[in-house]
Design an enzyme around this catalytic site. Sequence first.
Site, mmCIF file in Angstrom:
data_model
loop_
_atom_site.group_PDB
_atom_site.id
_atom_site.type_symbol
_atom_site.label_atom_id
_atom_site.label_comp_id
_atom_site.label_asym_id
_atom_site.label_seq_id
_atom_site.Cartn_x
_atom_site.Cartn_y
_atom_site.Cartn_z
ATOM 1 N N CYS A 22 2.068 2.862 -1.808
ATOM 2 C CA CYS A 22 2.488 3.150 -0.438
ATOM 3 C C CYS A 22 3.955 3.573 -0.476
ATOM 4 O O CYS A 22 4.781 2.892 -1.084
ATOM 5 C CB CYS A 22 2.310 1.907 0.434
ATOM 6 S SG CYS A 22 2.982 2.106 2.110
ATOM 7 N N CYS B 157 2.026 -2.803 5.278
ATOM 8 C CA CYS B 157 3.051 -2.334 6.215
ATOM 9 C C CYS B 157 2.520 -1.468 7.346
ATOM 10 O O CYS B 157 3.266 -1.138 8.258
ATOM 11 C CB CYS B 157 4.154 -1.597 5.465
ATOM 12 S SG CYS B 157 3.649 0.024 4.842
ATOM 13 N N CYS C 9 -8.569 7.136 -5.609
ATOM 14 C CA CYS C 9 -9.497 6.015 -5.748
ATOM 15 C C CYS C 9 -8.734 4.748 -5.349
ATOM 16 O O CYS C 9 -7.914 4.246 -6.104
ATOM 17 C CB CYS C 9 -9.985 5.955 -7.194
ATOM 18 S SG CYS C 9 -11.307 4.785 -7.465
ATOM 19 N N CYS D 5 -1.983 1.240 5.183
ATOM 20 C CA CYS D 5 -1.577 0.239 4.206
ATOM 21 C C CYS D 5 -1.760 -1.136 4.840
ATOM 22 O O CYS D 5 -1.271 -1.375 5.950
ATOM 23 C CB CYS D 5 -0.126 0.462 3.801
ATOM 24 S SG CYS D 5 0.514 -0.817 2.699
ATOM 25 N N CYS E 29 6.198 0.637 1.559
ATOM 26 C CA CYS E 29 6.447 -0.719 1.047
ATOM 27 C C CYS E 29 6.281 -0.844 -0.469
ATOM 28 O O CYS E 29 6.546 -1.899 -1.025
ATOM 29 C CB CYS E 29 5.532 -1.724 1.747
ATOM 30 S SG CYS E 29 3.785 -1.574 1.306
#
Length: 166
Positions: A129, A83, A152, A80, A132
């Site tokens: 995510c 984070c 995707c 991510c 976060c």
Amino acid sequence: MRAVLSCALLLGVVAMAAAGPHLDRRIVPPGEKVKPVHKTEVEWKKELTPEQYRVLREKGTEMAFTGRCWNNHAEGTYRCAACGLELFDSKTKFESGTGWPSFWAPVAQSHVAVASDRTLGMERDEVQCARCGGHLGHVFDDGPAPTHLRYCMTSAALAFTPREKK
């Protein structure tokens, strides 16, 4: 479509120098509960580029075939961009022909969350995510075996760390 996936991938220690100083570099083993990160929008704006903020916090996307990750064939880990949570391994990346980086499974199912997205006059499954809450992209049921899923993702939501050569 929301079936629990088990994905046993080897997670090595990876170099995070290019990922940025704000990323959490701790590896969260698959199956371990992900501890949420809570920040204000002001804090996110300070830490993210304008494009990352638009995608991760405002649920934007990028034009197909323009993101830095869609045509990346290097071995490594996709995290991510907000984070640093590890999300996908290059071993599960495949050419979907859509112009966005696509994966058939996350590193661990506990690292992503799926929510209903009814924008643009259609119903889709949004991928976020788990740490976060950042918008990553969408998941569809038209991917390859073994999961038949296509995560995707948007390149701006991802930070790529190449696998160290041994």
